[in-house]
Write an enzyme that holds these catalytic residues in place. Structure first.
Site, PDB file in Angstrom:
ATOM      1  N   ASN A   1      86.855 -15.355  21.098  1.00 52.43           N
ATOM      2  CA  ASN A   1      86.511 -13.927  21.200  1.00 52.43           C
ATOM      3  C   ASN A   1      86.948 -13.194  19.939  1.00 52.43           C
ATOM      4  OD1 ASN A   1      87.169 -14.844  24.216  1.00 52.43           O
ATOM      5  ND2 ASN A   1      85.583 -13.292  24.248  1.00 52.43           N
ATOM      6  N   GLU A   2      88.144 -13.531  19.464  1.00 55.61           N
ATOM      7  CA  GLU A   2      88.685 -12.891  18.262  1.00 55.61           C
ATOM      8  C   GLU A   2      87.764 -13.142  17.060  1.00 55.61           C
ATOM      9  OE1 GLU A   2      92.845 -13.500  17.633  1.00 55.61           O
ATOM     10  OE2 GLU A   2      92.759 -12.998  15.514  1.00 55.61           O
ATOM     11  N   ARG A   3      87.324 -14.388  16.922  1.00 51.67           N
ATOM     12  CA  ARG A   3      86.494 -14.732  15.751  1.00 51.67           C
ATOM     13  C   ARG A   3      85.104 -14.119  15.861  1.00 51.67           C
ATOM     14  NH1 ARG A   3      89.423 -20.656  15.795  1.00 51.67           N
ATOM     15  NH2 ARG A   3      91.388 -19.761  15.073  1.00 51.67           N
TER      16      ARG A   3
END
Ligand SMILES: Cc1cc2nc3c(=O)[nH]c(=O)nc-3n(C[C@H](O)[C@H](O)[C@H](O)COP(=O)(O)OP(=O)(O)OC[C@H]3O[C@@H](n4cnc5c(N)ncnc54)[C@H](O)[C@@H]3O)c2cc1C
Length: 381
Positions: free
Chosen positions: A241-243
């Site tokens: 999700n972060e990437r």
């Protein structure tokens, strides 16, 4: 990716909220090297920007991932990478695991207020001796009855001086390596917790970054997110999700930077005509814009795969890698095309150049992306 009128209305509404709540304060917050997270997050929470994909039962919007793509692009377009990063920590870096794996009680207590913007969250993985090598973390949580007793240090933690709770990755078992870690909701009001240092940075000045210390800090075992011992695997999923949000945000920011640079060059005269009349400059901007477009559509393919419930590790890894590299290139060209003005601290482009450097480091470095990719694609001996 099929964007409907509803998506367009959402885009305009996000743009309006960010224009109103962030844009007028950017210079002040950059100068102060902090932004008022509680004040801003409350306003953004009230506007429904946190928890877009989260369950309405906990205050989320119940929307699909396409809306997160738009949020990311608009955060990038906003022109303040520090605040954009702080917001995406709250929406897509510190809370996905809690939403995915947390108990209903834990969600009520920590996710719901985070979605309302009343609590600020951080993701606490990195340590002084373990960044790329997440399996090397040493922060330890030892069970004592129905509590974890936590000791260790985390560093480079975004929102770290203002957070109400951390999504903490700690070692909870004696197995080494990838095994024996857990994710724990750690309230920062816990005795034994302290912010040891606020860190000064090259860029993203408006975002606070901190080193955190834990000395015999006790939290309930019930604060464990998901399964004890599965923290590494849960965090790897959260990293996707972060990437993804990082790549969506990069597209918005790069597109805006190229357009702003073109506007400047349309006005700036040299050799009797606007600099934008020079074919070299036109071609360079056009080529970079084409690369942004390729990444935008790659992001959309990633988002579609995510919405189909597929594993997006490869998509997210490639998108993050290419976004980091392209952002550095675009920051450099935009600065170059501003000439001496580009080097002046007062110019937006010098901030863009500094801020953009982070994308190849934070959330996993370019080399870590290549490490993941070479394994996935079988380029290993
Ligand atoms: C502004 C900022 C905000 C951040 N926010 C957070 C946050 O909120 N929460 C959090 O947990 N972390 C955060 N981080 C930490 C970030 O995720 C780490 O800095 C990053 O993962 C790299 O780890 P490291 O700094 O320890 O570098 P190292 O792991 O020490 O790496 C140093 C260099 O070696 C390279 N390298 C490492 N392994 C390999 C390999 N196998 N092969 C080849 N090269 C390799 C790296 O790519 C890098 O170039 C933040 C960092 C910054 C700068």
């Amino acid at each position: 990716m099929l964007f409907t009128e509803e998506h367009e209305a959402f885009r305009q509404s996000v743009r309006g909220v960010l224009q109103r709540e962030v844009a007028p304060h950017v210079e002040e917050w950059e100068e102060a090297e902090i932004f008022p997270a509680h004040q801003l997050f409350k306003a953004l929470g009230a506007a429904g920007l946190f928890g877009l994909e989260y369950d309405p039962e906990f205050g989320g919007q119940g929307a699909d991932h396409s809306y997160t793509v738009i949020l990311g692009e608009e955060l990038g377009r906003m022109g303040c990478a520090g605040v954009a990063m702080a917001i995406s920590v709250q929406t897509d870096m510190a809370t996905p695991s809690l939403h995915r794996f947390g108990s209903p009680e834990l969600k009520k207590r920590y996710l719901e207020p985070a979605i309302r913007g009343e609590m600020v969250a951080s993701i606490a993985v990195t340590e002084p001796d373990a960044g790329s090598d997440v399996a090397g973390i040493r922060t330890r949580a030892v069970r004592d009855g129905d509590e974890w007793v936590i000791n260790g240090t985390k560093t480079f933690i975004t929102n770290g001086t203002q957070a109400d709770w951390l999504c903490l990755l700690a070692r909870t078992g004696d197995e080494g390596g990838y095994r024996g870690m857990s994710q724990i909701v750690f309230p920062t009001s816990t005795p034994g917790f302290s912010v040891s240092r606020k860190l000064a940075k090259l860029g993203n000045h408006s975002s606070d970054t901190a080193e955190l210390s834990f000395v015999d800090a006790r939290v309930p075992i019930a604060n464990t997110i998901g399964s004890i011992g599965r923290g590494f695997q849960q965090q790897m999923a959260q990293f996707q999700n972060e990437r993804m949000i990082a790549a969506y945000t990069a597209v918005g920011s790069m597109d805006a930077a190229l357009r702003r640079t073109a506007e400047y060059l349309r006005e700036r005269q040299a050799f009797g005509e606007p600099l934008l009349s020079k074919q070299f400059i036109q071609f360079k901007l056009a080529e970079l814009s084409a690369e942004v477009d390729m990444l935008r559509h790659y992001n959309y393919a990633c988002a579609e795969a995510y919405m189909r419930g597929e594993d997006t590790t490869r998509f997210a890894t490639i998108a993050k890698l290419k976004a980091g590299r392209l952002q550095r290139e675009i920051g450099d060209w935009c600065l170059q095309f501003h000439g001496g003005m580009g080097y002046m601290a007062e110019t937006w482009v010098s901030r863009y150049f500094r801020d953009g450097r982070l994308l190849s480091i934070g959330g996993g470095t370019d080399e870590v992306m290549l490490y993941v990719l070479s394994k996935l694609d079988g380029f290993t001996a």
